[in-house]
Scaffold this motif. Structure first.
Motif, short mmCIF file in Angstrom:
data_model
loop_
_atom_site.label_atom_id
_atom_site.label_comp_id
_atom_site.label_asym_id
_atom_site.label_seq_id
_atom_site.Cartn_x
_atom_site.Cartn_y
_atom_site.Cartn_z
N GLY A 54 51.99 13.61 105.63
CA GLY A 54 50.96 12.84 106.07
C GLY A 54 50.64 11.30 105.58
N LYS A 55 49.53 10.89 105.69
CA LYS A 55 49.12 9.84 105.26
C LYS A 55 48.24 10.22 103.75
CE LYS A 55 44.42 8.90 107.04
NZ LYS A 55 43.76 8.93 106.10
N ALA A 56 48.05 9.46 103.17
CA ALA A 56 46.99 9.64 101.80
C ALA A 56 47.12 10.54 100.92
CB ALA A 56 45.59 9.55 102.22
N LEU A 57 48.44 11.13 101.08
CA LEU A 57 48.64 12.17 99.95
C LEU A 57 48.59 11.52 98.63
CD1 LEU A 57 49.92 13.97 102.25
CD2 LEU A 57 51.76 14.87 100.54
N ASP A 58 48.80 10.22 98.63
CA ASP A 58 48.31 9.41 97.37
C ASP A 58 46.82 8.77 97.64
OD1 ASP A 58 48.06 7.41 95.27
OD2 ASP A 58 49.44 6.12 96.04
N ASP A 59 45.87 9.55 96.88
CA ASP A 59 46.19 10.49 95.73
C ASP A 59 45.24 11.68 96.19
OD1 ASP A 59 46.73 11.43 93.45
OD2 ASP A 59 44.91 10.90 92.41
N ARG A 60 45.11 12.03 97.68
CA ARG A 60 44.43 13.16 97.86
C ARG A 60 44.90 14.38 97.54
NH1 ARG A 60 41.70 10.56 102.17
NH2 ARG A 60 41.11 8.37 101.21
N VAL A 61 46.29 14.54 97.41
CA VAL A 61 47.02 15.88 96.85
C VAL A 61 46.61 16.09 95.57
CG1 VAL A 61 49.26 14.74 96.23
CG2 VAL A 61 49.11 17.02 97.01
N VAL A 109 56.79 8.65 92.29
CA VAL A 109 57.89 8.38 93.01
C VAL A 109 58.91 9.48 93.23
CG1 VAL A 109 59.84 6.80 93.33
CG2 VAL A 109 57.71 5.97 92.99
N ALA A 110 59.40 9.85 94.31
CA ALA A 110 60.43 10.64 94.33
C ALA A 110 61.36 10.27 95.25
CB ALA A 110 60.07 12.24 94.83
N ASN A 111 62.47 9.38 94.68
CA ASN A 111 63.40 8.64 95.54
C ASN A 111 64.67 9.74 95.32
OD1 ASN A 111 62.07 6.43 96.44
ND2 ASN A 111 62.62 5.10 94.42
N ALA A 115 48.99 12.55 81.96
CA ALA A 115 48.79 12.71 83.03
C ALA A 115 49.90 13.51 83.65
CB ALA A 115 49.42 11.27 83.49
N ILE A 116 49.49 14.26 84.80
CA ILE A 116 50.02 15.11 85.65
C ILE A 116 50.41 14.52 86.87
CG2 ILE A 116 50.40 17.53 86.49
CD1 ILE A 116 48.49 18.28 84.31
N SER A 117 51.67 14.61 87.46
CA SER A 117 51.97 13.81 88.71
C SER A 117 52.41 14.83 89.62
CB SER A 117 52.75 12.66 88.46
OG SER A 117 52.35 11.98 87.55
N VAL A 118 52.08 14.65 91.01
CA VAL A 118 52.90 15.22 92.05
C VAL A 118 54.11 14.36 92.65
CG1 VAL A 118 52.72 16.61 94.33
CG2 VAL A 118 50.66 16.84 92.67
N PRO A 119 55.34 14.88 92.53
CA PRO A 119 56.32 14.15 93.35
C PRO A 119 56.10 13.95 94.61
CG PRO A 119 57.30 15.80 91.34
CD PRO A 119 55.70 16.19 91.86
N THR A 120 56.40 12.69 95.15
CA THR A 120 56.01 12.40 96.55
C THR A 120 56.81 11.54 97.18
OG1 THR A 120 53.70 12.98 95.90
CG2 THR A 120 54.10 11.68 98.14
N ARG A 121 57.76 11.76 98.20
CA ARG A 121 58.67 10.94 98.89
C ARG A 121 57.60 9.72 99.71
NH1 ARG A 121 63.16 15.04 101.10
NH2 ARG A 121 64.03 15.77 99.08
N TYR A 122 58.35 8.72 99.88
CA TYR A 122 57.77 7.68 100.92
C TYR A 122 56.36 7.14 100.76
CZ TYR A 122 61.55 10.80 103.00
OH TYR A 122 62.39 11.37 103.18
N LEU A 123 56.21 6.73 99.30
CA LEU A 123 54.92 6.64 98.72
C LEU A 123 54.42 5.33 99.79
CD1 LEU A 123 54.70 7.21 95.22
CD2 LEU A 123 53.46 8.44 96.84
#
Length: 351
Positions: free
Chosen positions: A173-180, A233-235, A309-317
């Protein structure tokens, strides 16, 4: 259906609620509601940052930060023909805006609009080759010029209109950056009950326009240790070499080593690694060549502070189809919770 432990309903609410930089009001209300049920004190500052504090048994304090704002727009002009022109709030790639639906947040309520795209067979060669830019975007609100100007004002905020759904083993969806990550922080706040140290759960503002909220907040709360949460980023998709993936969906939460704004404290990221391994939490290392996060905001204020820092890998940022793996979301919540539960204030992070 994907197997996960988190509250998808809350994640959906957070991602679908609007909140562009400087105008995070709606999502801030959700955050305050959730924090008030699980922390000792909630406060909001003049910039709009929200801090929920769980008092510990020592004076040592840890700040956990995730930003509330999403990339969006502000109305800069309404044409005589009734089309709305935009100014970007955050980093947009104008190529992804064609044929998208938007929501304009006016004083009298939300208005739907579309960023149209002319039929390709009607375009000239020059039009086909033109580089897309946000300043050239026009929003069609379905009204003539006079009605459009009565409905939409300069300064109104605009967000993309999109729902968050489950897709295989992913959420998108939208706004997983950074709502997840905001969601992961709230989940950890719910789990933390009697920490050895004081924990400030900070929902920050204006990250997408320069880490502004975290920089101010780092000065105001002056933590002994700061851990930021953000997507990365998850490319791991066709067209990229393995060395350029940064992270891969499904391989676990990401422990940041560096990005374009910060090099994390080696002792902090090693302890995050050790906690993950002792708890059996899947993780991967993140080396992000460009882009910044709230981690740097906390590192740059009120003296030298250890940061991780801890990050959630996310495609299509920075698109409306941002996608994360449900197992990585669970792993992020688990690692943050375990790290905070095991923080005594006695770890030496000096180098």
């Amino acid at each position: 259906m994907a197997d996960y432990e988190f509250d998808f309903g809350l994640l959906k609410e957070l991602t679908e609620t609007s909140g562009v930089p400087g105008y995070e009001d709606r999502v801030r209300d959700v955050v305050r509601r959730e924090l008030e049920a699980h922390v000792d004190e909630v406060r909001t500052d003049a910039m709009g940052n929200v801090v929920g504090t769980v008092e510990g048994d020592s004076e040592y304090s840890v700040a956990v930060a995730a930003h509330m704002d999403e990339i969006g727009f502000m109305v800069r002009h309404v044409t005589d023909e009734g089309f709305v022109q935009l100014d970007a709030l955050g980093g947009w790639d104008a190529r992804v805006l064609k044929a998208q639906r938007v929501r304009i947040h006016t004083e009298d309520g939300d208005v739907t609009g579309v960023i149209g795209s002319p039929p390709p067979h009607t375009l000239s060669e020059e039009q086909r080759e033109k580089t897309d830019e946000v300043k050239d975007v026009y929003v069609d609100v379905g009204l003539d010029g006079e009605a459009a100007k009565e409905t939409v004002d300069v300064g109104d905020l605009v967000t993309m209109e999109q729902t968050t759904v489950e897709m295989g083993e992913h959420v998108t969806g939208k706004a997983l950056d950074d709502r997840v990550c905001l969601f992961a922080m709230l989940a950890a706040a719910e789990r933390i009950e009697d920490p050895d140290v004081t924990v400030h759960f900070a929902a920050t503002v204006q990250e997408e326009v320069g880490l502004r909220g975290a920089t101010a907040l780092g000065f105001d709360i002056d933590p002994d240790l700061a851990v930021a949460l953000d997507v990365t980023v998850a490319n791991d998709v066709p067209g990229f070499e393995a060395g350029d993936h940064v992270t891969a969906l499904g391989d676990g939460t990401a422990i940041k080593l560096k990005d374009g704004s910060v090099i994390t404290n080696p002792k902090v990221h090693r302890r995050l690694r050790d906690v993950a391994e002792s708890e059996g939490i899947a993780y991967q290392h993140e080396i992000l060549p460009a882009g910044g996060t709230d981690t740097a905001g906390f590192q740059k204020t009120h003296g030298a502070k250890p940061v991780g820092a801890i990050s959630v890998p996310t495609r299509y940022l920075h698109t409306v189809t941002e996608s994360a793996h449900v197992a990585d979301v669970d792993a992020t919540i688990d690692l943050l919770t375990a790290f905070l539960d095991s923080e005594t204030g006695e770890h030496d992070y000096t180098l």
